[in-house]
Write a protein that holds these residues in place. Structure first.
Motif, PDB file in Angstrom:
ATOM      1  N   ILE A 172       4.372  -0.549   6.502  1.00 23.45           N
ATOM      2  CA  ILE A 172       3.336  -0.392   7.516  1.00 23.45           C
ATOM      3  C   ILE A 172       3.664  -1.193   8.775  1.00 23.45           C
ATOM      4  N   SER A 173       4.310  -2.325   8.640  1.00 26.64           N
ATOM      5  CA  SER A 173       4.723  -3.064   9.832  1.00 26.64           C
ATOM      6  C   SER A 173       5.665  -2.213  10.678  1.00 26.64           C
ATOM      7  N   TYR A 174       6.614  -1.567  10.029  1.00 27.88           N
ATOM      8  CA  TYR A 174       7.529  -0.673  10.747  1.00 27.88           C
ATOM      9  C   TYR A 174       6.777   0.514  11.341  1.00 27.88           C
ATOM     10  N   LEU A 175       5.919   1.137  10.553  1.00 26.17           N
ATOM     11  CA  LEU A 175       5.232   2.348  10.998  1.00 26.17           C
ATOM     12  C   LEU A 175       4.336   2.093  12.206  1.00 26.17           C
ATOM     13  N   THR A 176       3.669   0.952  12.224  1.00 22.41           N
ATOM     14  CA  THR A 176       2.730   0.671  13.315  1.00 22.41           C
ATOM     15  C   THR A 176       3.399   0.090  14.553  1.00 22.41           C
ATOM     16  N   CYS A 188       1.350  -5.642   8.973  1.00 23.89           N
ATOM     17  CA  CYS A 188       0.714  -5.687   7.656  1.00 23.89           C
ATOM     18  C   CYS A 188       1.046  -7.027   7.024  1.00 23.89           C
ATOM     19  N   ASP A 189       0.039  -7.720   6.524  1.00 23.76           N
ATOM     20  CA  ASP A 189       0.233  -9.054   5.941  1.00 23.76           C
ATOM     21  C   ASP A 189       0.118  -9.070   4.418  1.00 23.76           C
ATOM     22  N   ASP A 190      -0.060  -7.921   3.808  1.00 25.34           N
ATOM     23  CA  ASP A 190      -0.380  -7.895   2.379  1.00 25.34           C
ATOM     24  C   ASP A 190       0.636  -8.649   1.523  1.00 25.34           C
ATOM     25  N   PRO A 220       4.517  10.932  15.496  1.00 23.11           N
ATOM     26  CA  PRO A 220       3.552  10.995  14.393  1.00 23.11           C
ATOM     27  C   PRO A 220       4.102  10.374  13.108  1.00 23.11           C
ATOM     28  N   VAL A 221       3.231   9.757  12.346  1.00 26.77           N
ATOM     29  CA  VAL A 221       3.578   9.224  11.022  1.00 26.77           C
ATOM     30  C   VAL A 221       3.352  10.325   9.992  1.00 26.77           C
ATOM     31  N   ASP A 222       4.191  10.357   8.971  1.00 28.86           N
ATOM     32  CA  ASP A 222       4.041  11.370   7.918  1.00 28.86           C
ATOM     33  C   ASP A 222       2.631  11.350   7.354  1.00 28.86           C
ATOM     34  N   LEU A 223       2.119  12.531   7.039  1.00 28.30           N
ATOM     35  CA  LEU A 223       0.752  12.657   6.542  1.00 28.30           C
ATOM     36  C   LEU A 223       0.520  11.814   5.294  1.00 28.30           C
ATOM     37  N   GLU A 224       1.495  11.794   4.397  1.00 27.49           N
ATOM     38  CA  GLU A 224       1.345  11.040   3.146  1.00 27.49           C
ATOM     39  C   GLU A 224       1.115   9.558   3.418  1.00 27.49           C
ATOM     40  N   LEU A 225       1.812   9.021   4.433  1.00 27.97           N
ATOM     41  CA  LEU A 225       1.735   7.596   4.717  1.00 27.97           C
ATOM     42  C   LEU A 225       0.510   7.222   5.558  1.00 27.97           C
ATOM     43  N   ARG A 226       0.060   8.143   6.412  1.00 31.74           N
ATOM     44  CA  ARG A 226      -1.120   7.849   7.237  1.00 31.74           C
ATOM     45  C   ARG A 226      -2.304   7.417   6.370  1.00 31.74           C
ATOM     46  N   ALA A 227      -2.518   8.143   5.311  1.00 30.12           N
ATOM     47  CA  ALA A 227      -3.681   7.896   4.460  1.00 30.12           C
ATOM     48  C   ALA A 227      -3.587   6.563   3.732  1.00 30.12           C
ATOM     49  N   LYS A 228      -2.381   5.977   3.670  1.00 27.47           N
ATOM     50  CA  LYS A 228      -2.188   4.720   2.960  1.00 27.47           C
ATOM     51  C   LYS A 228      -2.209   3.505   3.886  1.00 27.47           C
ATOM     52  N   MET A 229      -2.298   3.763   5.179  1.00 32.70           N
ATOM     53  CA  MET A 229      -2.252   2.665   6.153  1.00 32.70           C
ATOM     54  C   MET A 229      -3.585   1.938   6.273  1.00 32.70           C
ATOM     55  N   GLY A 230      -4.669   2.550   5.789  1.00 37.64           N
ATOM     56  CA  GLY A 230      -5.974   1.915   5.867  1.00 37.64           C
ATOM     57  C   GLY A 230      -6.346   1.617   7.308  1.00 37.64           C
ATOM     58  N   ASN A 231      -6.861   0.420   7.547  1.00 35.33           N
ATOM     59  CA  ASN A 231      -7.245   0.030   8.909  1.00 35.33           C
ATOM     60  C   ASN A 231      -6.237  -0.931   9.537  1.00 35.33           C
ATOM     61  N   PRO A 244       0.803  -1.231   0.000  1.00 35.79           N
ATOM     62  CA  PRO A 244       0.000   0.000   0.000  1.00 35.79           C
ATOM     63  C   PRO A 244       0.836   1.282   0.000  1.00 35.79           C
ATOM     64  N   THR A 245       2.061   1.202   0.514  1.00 34.30           N
ATOM     65  CA  THR A 245       2.881   2.410   0.659  1.00 34.30           C
ATOM     66  C   THR A 245       4.087   2.430  -0.277  1.00 34.30           C
ATOM     67  N   ASP A 246       4.150   1.494  -1.216  1.00 27.23           N
ATOM     68  CA  ASP A 246       5.286   1.406  -2.140  1.00 27.23           C
ATOM     69  C   ASP A 246       6.610   1.371  -1.380  1.00 27.23           C
ATOM     70  N   ALA A 247       6.690   0.456  -0.429  1.00 27.38           N
ATOM     71  CA  ALA A 247       7.874   0.386   0.431  1.00 27.38           C
ATOM     72  C   ALA A 247       9.054  -0.329  -0.226  1.00 27.38           C
ATOM     73  N   PHE A 248       8.818  -0.985  -1.352  1.00 24.14           N
ATOM     74  CA  PHE A 248       9.904  -1.733  -2.000  1.00 24.14           C
ATOM     75  C   PHE A 248      10.595  -0.862  -3.038  1.00 24.14           C
ATOM     76  N   ILE A 249      11.868  -0.595  -2.796  1.00 22.15           N
ATOM     77  CA  ILE A 249      12.669   0.192  -3.737  1.00 22.15           C
ATOM     78  C   ILE A 249      12.854  -0.586  -5.033  1.00 22.15           C
ATOM     79  N   ALA A 250      13.028  -1.870  -4.873  1.00 23.23           N
ATOM     80  CA  ALA A 250      13.242  -2.793  -5.993  1.00 23.23           C
ATOM     81  C   ALA A 250      13.014  -4.193  -5.430  1.00 23.23           C
ATOM     82  N   PRO A 251      12.937  -5.204  -6.279  1.00 26.63           N
ATOM     83  CA  PRO A 251      12.838  -6.563  -5.752  1.00 26.63           C
ATOM     84  C   PRO A 251      13.961  -6.853  -4.761  1.00 26.63           C
ATOM     85  N   TYR A 252      13.617  -7.421  -3.631  1.00 29.59           N
ATOM     86  CA  TYR A 252      14.556  -7.789  -2.575  1.00 29.59           C
ATOM     87  C   TYR A 252      15.109  -6.589  -1.800  1.00 29.59           C
TER      88      TYR A 252
END
Length: 344
Positions: free
Chosen positions: A214-218, A240-242, A224-235, A198-206
């Motif tokens: 989101i696992s790190y953020l939560t 995060c298991d995605d 406070p979490v950056d405003l840009e990322l808050r909106a992408k955390m959903g519920n 959801p947050t495009d956390a992967f710079i590249a494969p691996y």
């Protein structure tokens, strides 16, 4: 030593572990440079412990020079439900599968100690050290060297037998054990785990930028979490298991046999409104024996407020308003943000 290794494997599986492998302590020399590059780039965020004792973390041989073998063990915690289904209910809390019941550190460590004691009984001159995720040990590359799986494009270990749902434990020992065959990468061209983030956390494969995960953020991120990322955390309020859930290798995964990993009903899709009113005592009572307890009430309720703000449910405004005056400044900030989001 093949007889001892085979008997040790049988003992480990009898104790409830799902897979077993052995490697040498010096089997992953490439990890030191990779870890240094990760930390030097600041991709570890606020996880200062990653930069501490880098020589031990990058070299198991430096951690305990007397060790001759590293026994790596997998512990299945597979769910019996779709972990992503709760994301369709924005008024409910999404808690990572591994944290929906007992703290795995305690469960795995007790099992490791039983296996380790058995090894000492067989070889009285043998010494051991057991590790579960809290020591300066890079378990994932050691697990690949021991044949348990490979580090997938999401940087977690994937197994052809267990999919993505398993913990890792390690027994360092002075015993000379037979070495397992190293596992190779089976990801192929698949990139489902990368595309689902959801947050495009992967710079590249691996390659993961933990600061966007989101696992790190939560869990790890203070304040406070950056405003840009808050909106992408959903519920997602804890982990995060995605990227794990979409892995095609999960078709071979099975539900955890250990009942201590089966999700507690009150934590599977808990109502955000009910979690928002937790004080410190209520938080401690609800999460006694849970890995969630370690982040504390304030960080947990901060995450709940972000989820409320992302819910699109005006009925939750009242729950957020009740926290606008919270004693914790970060919780109050998150509550104000949630009220503003829901008020349009």
């Amino acid at each position: 030593m093949s007889g001892l290794t085979d008997r040790l494997r049988a003992k480990a599986l009898a104790e409830g572990f799902s897979d077993f492998g052995v490697c040498k302590p010096d089997a992953v020399p490439e990890t030191a440079a990779r870890l240094n590059a990760f930390v030097d780039a600041g991709l570890h965020g606020q996880m200062g412990w990653m930069a501490e004792r880098m020589n031990w973390r990058g070299s198991p041989s430096a951690l305990w020079p007397e060790a001759k073998s590293v026994v790596m063990l997998a512990e299945n915690y597979g769910p019996d439900h779709d972990p992503l289904e709760v994301l369709e209910h924005p008024d409910r809390a999404a808690i990572s599968v591994y944290a929906q019941n007992r703290d795995y550190h305690d469960v795995v460590k007790k099992r490791l100690k039983r296996v380790g004691r058995w090894l000492i009984e067989q070889e009285p001159d043998t010494q051991i050290k057991v590790f579960v995720d809290t020591a300066p040990v890079m378990e994932k590359p050691l697990a690949q060297a021991a044949g348990l799986g490979w580090q997938g494009k999401h940087t977690n270990v994937v197994s052809r037998a267990l999919g993505s749902w398993f913990f890792l434990g390690a027994i360092f020992t002075t015993a000379e054990l037979d070495i397992s065959e190293r596992e190779v990468d089976h990801c192929g061209r698949c990139r489902k785990c990368l595309d689902v983030c959801p947050t495009d956390a992967f710079i590249a494969p691996y390659q993961l930028d933990a600061r966007r995960c989101i696992s790190y953020l939560t869990i790890e991120h203070h304040g406070p979490v950056d405003l840009e990322l808050r909106a992408k955390m959903g519920n997602r309020i804890y982990g995060c298991d995605d990227c794990l859930a979409v892995c095609p290798w999960n078709k071979f995964a099975e539900r955890a046999v250990e009942v201590k990993y089966h999700g507690r009903a009150e934590l599977m899709g808990a109502k955000l409104a009910e979690l928002a009113v937790l004080d410190d005592a209520g938080f401690r009572a609800l999460f006694s024996g849970s890995p969630i307890k370690r982040i504390g009430r304030n960080r947990f309720v901060r995450n709940v407020c972000y989820a409320i703000g992302n819910s699109g449910e005006p009925s939750l405004i009242e729950a957020a308003q009740g926290l606008v005056g919270d004693d914790d400044a970060t919780v109050a900030d998150a509550a104000r943000w949630a009220v503003e989001r829901l008020s349009g």
